[in-house]
Design a protein around this motif. Structure first.
Motif, PDB file in Angstrom:
ATOM      1  N   VAL A   1       0.908  -1.108   0.015  1.00 53.53           N
ATOM      2  CA  VAL A   1       0.013  -0.080   0.095  1.00 53.53           C
ATOM      3  C   VAL A   1       0.932   1.336   0.101  1.00 53.53           C
ATOM      4  N   ALA A   2       1.868   1.385   0.886  1.00 57.97           N
ATOM      5  CA  ALA A   2       2.433   2.709   1.235  1.00 57.97           C
ATOM      6  C   ALA A   2       3.880   2.412   1.757  1.00 57.97           C
ATOM      7  N   ALA A   3       4.964   3.177   1.710  1.00 58.56           N
ATOM      8  CA  ALA A   3       6.180   2.953   2.563  1.00 58.56           C
ATOM      9  C   ALA A   3       6.687   4.303   2.908  1.00 58.56           C
ATOM     10  N   ILE A   4       7.284   4.482   3.651  1.00 55.04           N
ATOM     11  CA  ILE A   4       8.139   5.745   4.164  1.00 55.04           C
ATOM     12  C   ILE A   4       9.586   5.271   4.778  1.00 55.04           C
ATOM     13  N   LYS A   5      10.637   6.276   4.297  1.00 53.65           N
ATOM     14  CA  LYS A   5      11.847   5.918   4.805  1.00 53.65           C
ATOM     15  C   LYS A   5      11.815   6.672   6.180  1.00 53.65           C
TER      16      LYS A   5
ATOM     17  N   TYR B   1       3.718   5.220  -2.870  1.00 55.15           N
ATOM     18  CA  TYR B   1       2.352   4.488  -2.863  1.00 55.15           C
ATOM     19  C   TYR B   1       1.958   3.590  -4.153  1.00 55.15           C
ATOM     20  N   ALA B   2       1.221   2.662  -3.749  1.00 54.74           N
ATOM     21  CA  ALA B   2       0.578   1.875  -4.655  1.00 54.74           C
ATOM     22  C   ALA B   2      -0.278   2.903  -5.400  1.00 54.74           C
ATOM     23  N   ASP B   3      -0.453   2.540  -6.672  1.00 52.63           N
ATOM     24  CA  ASP B   3      -1.276   3.374  -7.613  1.00 52.63           C
ATOM     25  C   ASP B   3      -2.802   3.552  -7.170  1.00 52.63           C
TER      26      ASP B   3
ATOM     27  N   PHE C   1      -4.423   8.372   0.350  1.00 51.62           N
ATOM     28  CA  PHE C   1      -3.750   7.703   1.526  1.00 51.62           C
ATOM     29  C   PHE C   1      -2.499   8.479   1.662  1.00 51.62           C
ATOM     30  N   THR C   2      -2.061   8.828   3.023  1.00 53.51           N
ATOM     31  CA  THR C   2      -1.086   9.447   3.167  1.00 53.51           C
ATOM     32  C   THR C   2      -0.279   8.820   4.499  1.00 53.51           C
TER      33      THR C   2
END
Length: 126
Positions: free
Chosen positions: A46-50, A58-60, A66-67
């Motif tokens: 879905v999403a990732a953050i450093k 983010y996934a398309d 989403f944030t």
């Protein structure tokens, strides 16, 4: 012992919002991610953050709605989900990567993550 504990799931109508939280015990992880799994389907990114928060991906299917964010002082990652759709219904899992660089090819893969939470159910009604 490392633990990831998700919260914030629930039932919401289409168009509504939810905010998921994932509290981590242990070190500050390099990358954090959210995945989801709907009944009968594979777990998907879905999403990732450093770790610094300076990079996200983010996934398309969720881009623009989403944030993902993180508060390293609290060792917590969040996912704000707006404009929810019935197809967003799934169990949402938080995941932690202990030491990898932030590359799209890496952070979108389930096998890149070392630790997983137990999941939190999100149900979006039409």
């Amino acid at each position: 012992q490392v633990q990831l504990v998700e919260s914030g799931g629930g039932l919401v109508q289409a168009g509504g919002s939810l905010r998921l939280s994932c509290a981590a015990s242990g070190p500050t992880f390099s990358n954090m991610g959210w995945f989801r799994q709907a009944p009968g389907k594979e777990r998907e990114f879905v999403a990732a953050i450093k770790w610094s928060g300076s990079s996200t991906y983010y996934a398309d299917s969720v881009k623009g709605r989403f944030t993902i964010s993180r508060d390293n002082a609290k060792n917590t990652v969040y996912q704000q989900m707006n404009s929810l759709k019935p197809e967003d219904t799934a169990v949402y899992y938080c995941a932690a990567d202990n030491g990898g660089v932030f590359l799209v090819s890496r952070v979108t893969g389930r096998n890149s993550y070392d630790y997983w939470g137990q999941g939190t159910q999100v149900t979006v009604s039409s």
